[in-house]
Scaffold this motif. Sequence first.
Motif, PDB file in Angstrom:
ATOM      1  N   LYS A  20      -2.384   2.007   4.474  1.00  0.00           N
ATOM      2  CA  LYS A  20      -0.940   2.087   4.270  1.00  0.00           C
ATOM      3  C   LYS A  20      -0.609   3.400   3.571  1.00  0.00           C
ATOM      4  CE  LYS A  20       1.314  -2.457   4.178  1.00  0.00           C
ATOM      5  NZ  LYS A  20       2.440  -2.044   5.051  1.00  0.00           N
TER       6      LYS A  20
ATOM      7  N   PHE B 148       1.935   5.243   1.245  1.00  0.00           N
ATOM      8  CA  PHE B 148       2.932   4.948   0.214  1.00  0.00           C
ATOM      9  C   PHE B 148       3.510   6.253  -0.344  1.00  0.00           C
ATOM     10  CE2 PHE B 148      -0.079   1.341  -0.072  1.00  0.00           C
ATOM     11  CZ  PHE B 148       0.790   0.269   0.053  1.00  0.00           C
TER      12      PHE B 148
ATOM     13  N   TYR C 120       6.924   2.869  -2.680  1.00  0.00           N
ATOM     14  CA  TYR C 120       7.551   2.540  -1.401  1.00  0.00           C
ATOM     15  C   TYR C 120       6.569   2.660  -0.246  1.00  0.00           C
ATOM     16  CZ  TYR C 120      11.932   2.853  -3.966  1.00  0.00           C
ATOM     17  OH  TYR C 120      12.933   2.637  -4.874  1.00  0.00           O
ATOM     18  N   ASP C 121       6.703   1.732   0.696  1.00  0.00           N
ATOM     19  CA  ASP C 121       5.956   1.779   1.949  1.00  0.00           C
ATOM     20  C   ASP C 121       6.607   2.839   2.830  1.00  0.00           C
ATOM     21  OD1 ASP C 121       5.157   1.321   4.651  1.00  0.00           O
ATOM     22  OD2 ASP C 121       4.629  -0.741   4.176  1.00  0.00           O
TER      23      ASP C 121
ATOM     24  N   GLU D   9       6.345   3.525   6.001  1.00  0.00           N
ATOM     25  CA  GLU D   9       6.791   3.088   7.321  1.00  0.00           C
ATOM     26  C   GLU D   9       8.102   2.322   7.264  1.00  0.00           C
ATOM     27  OE1 GLU D   9       5.444   4.000  10.119  1.00  0.00           O
ATOM     28  OE2 GLU D   9       3.867   5.111   9.063  1.00  0.00           O
TER      29      GLU D   9
ATOM     30  N   THR E  56       7.386  -1.539  -2.256  1.00  0.00           N
ATOM     31  CA  THR E  56       6.191  -2.380  -2.354  1.00  0.00           C
ATOM     32  C   THR E  56       4.976  -1.499  -2.548  1.00  0.00           C
ATOM     33  OG1 THR E  56       4.831  -4.063  -1.264  1.00  0.00           O
ATOM     34  CG2 THR E  56       5.824  -2.403   0.156  1.00  0.00           C
ATOM     35  N   HIS E  57       3.984  -2.005  -3.261  1.00  0.00           N
ATOM     36  CA  HIS E  57       2.708  -1.321  -3.416  1.00  0.00           C
ATOM     37  C   HIS E  57       1.595  -2.278  -3.012  1.00  0.00           C
ATOM     38  CE1 HIS E  57      -0.198   1.115  -6.234  1.00  0.00           C
ATOM     39  NE2 HIS E  57      -0.417   1.351  -4.946  1.00  0.00           N
TER      40      HIS E  57
ATOM     41  N   PHE F 199      -0.359  -4.494   0.534  1.00  0.00           N
ATOM     42  CA  PHE F 199      -0.546  -4.697   1.969  1.00  0.00           C
ATOM     43  C   PHE F 199       0.036  -6.054   2.376  1.00  0.00           C
ATOM     44  CE2 PHE F 199      -3.341  -1.319   1.038  1.00  0.00           C
ATOM     45  CZ  PHE F 199      -3.790  -0.719   2.206  1.00  0.00           C
TER      46      PHE F 199
END
Length: 281
Positions: free
Chosen positions: A88, A90, A120-121, A123, A128-129, A131
């Motif tokens: 991911k 971030f 932050y995500d 995508e 959020t931090h 998966f």
Amino acid sequence: MSLEKSNYKYLHINSGSMDKANDFKVHIPHGLENCVRVCVKRFSIPNTMGNNYSNLNKFHFVEFMKTNGTAPAYKNAGDAWVNGWTAKHFYIKLDDIPDYTTNTEIVTHINSKFASSEVYDFETDQQTHQFGSEDALGVEFSYDASTYIMSYKITSTQTTNTNIKIFMPCIHDNDGGIWHHLGFHSEEFFVVTGNQQTRFPHRTIAMMEEDLSLTYPVIYAEASDVPAGDVDRSYAQFNTLYSPTYARLAGKVVAENTYTFRTSVAENPSIHENPLGYLRV
């Protein structure tokens, strides 16, 4: 023969008190009569400019996770990885901090963002931090004022060999951004996303997922957990092997995977702060 008599008056002006950015009037309480000459005896000006702008106010990084350390990664009939490493991208927003920050201050701001989960995500742009529902990886920066060197360490709260994570800095859209300012300059140690993917194709997210799944299809918390005759793929072994790079791994909390193993140190002094705050003439 007559001697010219001169009186000198000194005027101290603090431009920080002016109302406008450029032109301003100075009011002298006692006035100046028969003034024949005015000159500047001494002045000082700030030698700083903003260091929080453009790509410097976003802090990009990538994390890779393996949900079960001892479940071997393999490819299925559809050529997709099962039990492999996933990633991911971030980022942290730094556009709400002062225009200029010192090295100590920027570390405080970054750590505050991680501590308050202001991550932050990339995508989804959602805060959020994680998966999924697992605990977020702990990330903490430090600054050594005696050497001007930055470092970061990662921590985990896992009690089992699950949700193992690897933290890596990210170059996004051809710009290392604030990472370069903090002294992390070796671009081959970054994950590359966006427009720069052709420059370091072996460091894209997809290629890193592939490499990790091939090289570490399983990973063990400690060397003593590795089955007899198997390759040493422990946390500490990974961090030792990758110690010259910025990649750091944390999973189940074990004494063998020490703070030293989980810490990455910048190879260059930080250039984020201007050590000479003023020019004095």
